[in-house]
Structures are given as structure tokens and as C-alpha cells.
Scaffold this active site. Sequence first.
Site, PDB file in Angstrom:
ATOM      1  N   ASP A   1       0.844  -1.195   0.000  1.00  0.00           N
ATOM      2  CA  ASP A   1       0.000   0.000   0.000  1.00  0.00           C
ATOM      3  C   ASP A   1       0.882   1.248   0.000  1.00  0.00           C
ATOM      4  OD1 ASP A   1      -2.816   1.241   0.605  1.00  0.00           O
ATOM      5  OD2 ASP A   1      -1.370   2.286   1.897  1.00  0.00           O
TER       6      ASP A   1
ATOM      7  N   TYR B   1       2.993   9.986   0.119  1.00  0.00           N
ATOM      8  CA  TYR B   1       3.994   9.516   1.076  1.00  0.00           C
ATOM      9  C   TYR B   1       5.414   9.886   0.667  1.00  0.00           C
ATOM     10  CZ  TYR B   1       0.079   6.642   2.674  1.00  0.00           C
ATOM     11  OH  TYR B   1      -1.146   6.205   3.118  1.00  0.00           O
TER      12      TYR B   1
ATOM     13  N   LYS C   1      -2.570   6.109  -4.329  1.00  0.00           N
ATOM     14  CA  LYS C   1      -3.700   6.988  -4.021  1.00  0.00           C
ATOM     15  C   LYS C   1      -3.424   8.397  -4.571  1.00  0.00           C
ATOM     16  CE  LYS C   1      -3.759   4.684   0.507  1.00  0.00           C
ATOM     17  NZ  LYS C   1      -2.343   4.544   0.883  1.00  0.00           N
TER      18      LYS C   1
ATOM     19  N   HIS D   1      -7.714   9.413  -2.001  1.00  0.00           N
ATOM     20  CA  HIS D   1      -7.163   9.403  -0.650  1.00  0.00           C
ATOM     21  C   HIS D   1      -8.120   9.990   0.391  1.00  0.00           C
ATOM     22  CE1 HIS D   1      -2.824   9.111   1.036  1.00  0.00           C
ATOM     23  NE2 HIS D   1      -3.680   8.903   2.018  1.00  0.00           N
TER      24      HIS D   1
HETATM   25  N1  LIG Z   1      -5.538   5.967   3.524  1.00  0.00           N
HETATM   26  C1  LIG Z   1      -5.040   6.701   4.492  1.00  0.00           C
HETATM   27  O1  LIG Z   1      -5.438   7.856   4.710  1.00  0.00           O
HETATM   28  C2  LIG Z   1      -3.991   6.131   5.365  1.00  0.00           C
HETATM   29  C3  LIG Z   1      -3.321   4.981   4.989  1.00  0.00           C
HETATM   30  N2  LIG Z   1      -2.340   4.437   5.787  1.00  0.00           N
HETATM   31  C4  LIG Z   1      -1.642   3.213   5.346  1.00  0.00           C
HETATM   32  O2  LIG Z   1      -1.651   2.271   6.428  1.00  0.00           O
HETATM   33  C5  LIG Z   1      -0.311   1.898   6.715  1.00  0.00           C
HETATM   34  C6  LIG Z   1      -0.169   1.486   8.170  1.00  0.00           C
HETATM   35  O3  LIG Z   1      -0.642   2.484   9.028  1.00  0.00           O
HETATM   36  P1  LIG Z   1       0.392   3.385   9.889  1.00  0.00           P
HETATM   37  O4  LIG Z   1      -0.420   4.494  10.470  1.00  0.00           O
HETATM   38  O5  LIG Z   1       1.564   3.681   9.052  1.00  0.00           O
HETATM   39  O6  LIG Z   1       0.947   2.521  11.063  1.00  0.00           O
HETATM   40  P2  LIG Z   1       0.568   1.189  11.864  1.00  0.00           P
HETATM   41  O7  LIG Z   1      -0.724   1.320  12.567  1.00  0.00           O
HETATM   42  O8  LIG Z   1       0.800   0.022  10.962  1.00  0.00           O
HETATM   43  O9  LIG Z   1       1.711   1.258  12.974  1.00  0.00           O
HETATM   44  C7  LIG Z   1       3.023   1.284  12.521  1.00  0.00           C
HETATM   45  C8  LIG Z   1       3.901   1.837  13.605  1.00  0.00           C
HETATM   46  O10 LIG Z   1       3.970   0.897  14.662  1.00  0.00           O
HETATM   47  C9  LIG Z   1       5.330   0.518  14.853  1.00  0.00           C
HETATM   48  N3  LIG Z   1       5.330  -0.890  15.265  1.00  0.00           N
HETATM   49  C10 LIG Z   1       4.943  -1.960  14.535  1.00  0.00           C
HETATM   50  N4  LIG Z   1       5.019  -3.074  15.276  1.00  0.00           N
HETATM   51  C11 LIG Z   1       5.469  -2.699  16.491  1.00  0.00           C
HETATM   52  C12 LIG Z   1       5.771  -3.396  17.690  1.00  0.00           C
HETATM   53  N5  LIG Z   1       5.601  -4.734  17.778  1.00  0.00           N
HETATM   54  N6  LIG Z   1       6.207  -2.692  18.753  1.00  0.00           N
HETATM   55  C13 LIG Z   1       6.370  -1.352  18.665  1.00  0.00           C
HETATM   56  N7  LIG Z   1       6.108  -0.624  17.559  1.00  0.00           N
HETATM   57  C14 LIG Z   1       5.663  -1.311  16.498  1.00  0.00           C
HETATM   58  C15 LIG Z   1       6.010   0.787  13.532  1.00  0.00           C
HETATM   59  O11 LIG Z   1       7.406   0.957  13.668  1.00  0.00           O
HETATM   60  C16 LIG Z   1       5.313   2.054  13.102  1.00  0.00           C
HETATM   61  O12 LIG Z   1       5.834   3.182  13.727  1.00  0.00           O
HETATM   62  C17 LIG Z   1       0.490   3.112   6.302  1.00  0.00           C
HETATM   63  O13 LIG Z   1       1.862   2.837   6.179  1.00  0.00           O
HETATM   64  C18 LIG Z   1      -0.188   3.476   4.988  1.00  0.00           C
HETATM   65  O14 LIG Z   1       0.289   2.621   3.959  1.00  0.00           O
HETATM   66  C19 LIG Z   1      -2.031   5.005   7.015  1.00  0.00           C
HETATM   67  C20 LIG Z   1      -2.661   6.174   7.421  1.00  0.00           C
HETATM   68  C21 LIG Z   1      -3.673   6.825   6.616  1.00  0.00           C
HETATM   69  O1  LIG Z   2      -2.344   8.232   4.249  1.00  0.00           O
HETATM   70  C1  LIG Z   2      -2.085   9.055   5.119  1.00  0.00           C
HETATM   71  O2  LIG Z   2      -1.041   8.959   5.977  1.00  0.00           O
HETATM   72  C2  LIG Z   2      -1.012  10.117   6.784  1.00  0.00           C
HETATM   73  C3  LIG Z   2      -0.468   9.799   8.167  1.00  0.00           C
HETATM   74  O3  LIG Z   2      -1.211   8.897   8.825  1.00  0.00           O
HETATM   75  C4  LIG Z   2      -2.442  10.627   6.775  1.00  0.00           C
HETATM   76  O4  LIG Z   2      -2.493  11.986   6.999  1.00  0.00           O
HETATM   77  C5  LIG Z   2      -2.875  10.280   5.390  1.00  0.00           C
HETATM   78  O5  LIG Z   2      -4.236  10.078   5.263  1.00  0.00           O
END
Ligand SMILES: NC(=O)C1=CN([C@@H]2O[C@H](COP(=O)(O)OP(=O)(O)OC[C@H]3O[C@@H](n4cnc5c(N)ncnc54)[C@H](O)[C@@H]3O)[C@@H](O)[C@H]2O)C=CC1
Ligand SMILES: O=C1O[C@H](CO)[C@@H](O)[C@@H]1O
Length: 328
Positions: free
Chosen positions: A54, A59, A88, A119
Site C-alpha cells: 500500500d 507519502y 492513491k 485518498h
Molecule cells: N488511507 C489513508 O489515509 C492512510 C493509509 N495508511 C496506510 O496504512 C499503513 C499502516 O498504518 P500506519 O499508520 O503507518 O501505522 P501502523 O498502525 O501500521 O503502525 C506502525 C507503527 O507501529 C510501529 N510498530 C509496529 N510493530 C510494532 C511493535 N511490535 N512494537 C512497537 N512498535 C511497532 C512501527 O514501527 C510504526 O511506527 C500506512 O503505512 C499506509 O500505507 C495510514 C494512514 C492513513
Molecule cells: O495516508 C495518510 O497517511 C497520513 C499519516 O497517517 C495521513 O495523513 C494520510 O491520510
Amino acid sequence: MTEQLDVATSVKLQLSNGRTIPALGLGTIPPDDNPGSVKDQVIAAVKEGYRHIDTAWYYGSEKYIGEALKELFDEGVVKREDLFITTKVWPSFWHSPEKSLDISLKDLGIDYVDLFLQHWPIALHGNDNGQPTTPKNADGSLVYDDDPVNGTKYIETYHKMEDILDNNLKVKSIGVSNFSIHKLEQFLPEVRSYKPVVNQIELHPQLPQQDLVDYCESRGIVIVAYSPLGGNGAPVLEIPLINELAKKYMVTPNEIAEAYHILNNRGVISRSANLSRIKTITRLPRLTEEELKQLYQVGVEDPKRYNCSSYGYGIGFRWWDGHSLCNL
Ligand SMILES: NC(=O)C1=CN([C@@H]2O[C@H](COP(=O)(O)OP(=O)(O)OC[C@H]3O[C@@H](n4cnc5c(N)ncnc54)[C@H](O)[C@@H]3O)[C@@H](O)[C@H]2O)C=CC1
Ligand SMILES: O=C1O[C@H](CO)[C@@H](O)[C@@H]1O
């Protein structure tokens, strides 16, 4: 309990257009201090069996993903058709989704994506190159090209994405992200030919959003859970029940957080900067229905949203007439 484990990377979900999406995906929001590390994260994940990546124009990590993909393809680890890649279009590029897509495809070094998402259901004031990504007024509020709660310009973005799909060259499926029920009610009747196959939203035991999940699933829209660990610092992994279940099934808390979605026929995309962790979180414990219900109950009383309540990742989501951008 080890006999009650499956492999999360082998689970595929059916999309309404007849295609499938691997349930477990790798998130690629880059670490602020080392964005290039996303390359090694992608390589480690694909070598461990991940087949869903994803990403997003926003990003800024797609060129690193492109380097990883080139290495993986050149080494014969996987072929392009083995992978499911999502990108996105960001709201500051609402007026030119194909231009955004072309930049993503160039940086990724591929000629199509499997899923192209809108997005956010808003129109931010970005120039021909989608800049700035977070246009702000002097008071810090976001600058919009349309009313963020009731405007409809964002629907033009999706119509242009439908046109791209009509050519079926650069994208295989289109979908949405961060669309609330309010937005879906406004948007779905205006869809011309291609219903969104996915709504990617923040979802975890502390944020059940069951009304939105039910709304989407009843209309054949697959939910993909983002921030399943709560984003930076992984606060979701501090939930006592998650740790109890991890101990019972002899897996990591990450795998419980992921199983919560996969066993509910949802996609889940999590990230980790820790390569050894990426390699050890692909087991799928067969949680019971009761255990899934217990996880769901965690956030029913006091839901907690991580993605929009903070100035995470450089964008500030202002509360708007009682709405956050996530509850539009
Ligand atoms: N469509 C949207 O608006 C959004 C999409 N996303 C997508 O979702 C993906 C995942 O969501 P994120 O918010 O990035 O994070 P996440 O909820 O997957 O958490 C990742 C964080 O947790 C830490 N982590 C993972 N396992 C751990 C453990 N066992 N102990 C301690 N820390 C740990 C990682 O180092 C990182 O900082 C993003 O990378 C992106 O691709 C994320 C936010 C918004
Ligand atoms: O995809 C995304 O990632 C950022 C950080 O979580 C958020 O603002 C956006 O929707």
C-alpha cells in the site's frame, strides 16, 4: 496452540469486480528519519510472502518502493503480476488524478497499479503539480477548493478515475479512502460505471466504526484497515486483551491485531521499520468468534482515532463544525 495457525499472506479477499486482493498488505509511510528504509522493508516483506503493497503519491516513498520492485523483479523473486500494488491521489491533486497516477507509476517503475484510491473526499487548493500538499491559511486552517463537508468537487476526481479505468491500462480497480457514511451517501449515487471496490479507513479494536463497516460491506465495498496498530508507537499493541491472546496463541501482538481484520474478511495494512519484525508477523491465529467480539468491544464504549486527531505526518486535520475530516 501452534496447530491453530494459518498463514496470513495466503488469504485473498474477493472484490466486487471479480478481482481479488491479498488480505495482508505492507504499509509504506516512510519513517521521517530514514525514508529510504522503505526499500528494504518492501524487499523483506515480499521475500517473506507479502503480496500487497500500500502506497500513495503523498507519502513520497514510491521511488524507494520502485527500487525495491526492480531488485525483486530482476532477481526473479516475484513477477509484477504476483503483486497487488495500491496507490492513491491526494486531495491537493483532486483536479488531476491521472497526473498524480503517472508520477506514481514512474516512481514505482511499473506500468499499472492494481488499485487506485481517492485518498480523501475533499478538494484542497493545490497547483497543477498538487502542491502544496497541505495548503494552509495564516491561522493554520486548510485551504480548500470546495466546502469540505458538503462540497461535491471531490466527486469529479472519482469520475476522472473512472475514465482512467475505462482504458484499463494504468489501473485494474479503483476505490476510495476515508469516506464516511455521510460522504458515501452523497457520492455513491453519482458513480457512473465503477463502484469503489475498497474503502480504506482507520480501523482497529479502539476504533470499531461498525456502522461504516456494515454500510460498506452491505454494498459490496471491501474494508481495508489502515493504522491497525494505531500508527507511530503502535498504541493498539498495548491493549491488554491483544497481549493475552498473543500469549494464548503463541504469536506476536501484531499478528493478533492483523488477525482481527483478516478473520473478519477485511484487508489490513501495517508497517514496521524493523525488518526482522516484518519477517515474523505473517502467522494467522484462528481467533474464536467470542475472541473477535471481545476485541471489537474494546473501542465500543470509548472509540479512539489516531490518524486525524493529531498533526501526524505533516497535515493538520482541523475540526470543522463538529466534524473532523474523518467523520465527514
Ligand atoms: N488511507 C489513508 O489515509 C492512510 C493509509 N495508511 C496506510 O496504512 C499503513 C499502516 O498504518 P500506519 O499508520 O503507518 O501505522 P501502523 O498502525 O501500521 O503502525 C506502525 C507503527 O507501529 C510501529 N510498530 C509496529 N510493530 C510494532 C511493535 N511490535 N512494537 C512497537 N512498535 C511497532 C512501527 O514501527 C510504526 O511506527 C500506512 O503505512 C499506509 O500505507 C495510514 C494512514 C492513513
Ligand atoms: O495516508 C495518510 O497517511 C497520513 C499519516 O497517517 C495521513 O495523513 C494520510 O491520510
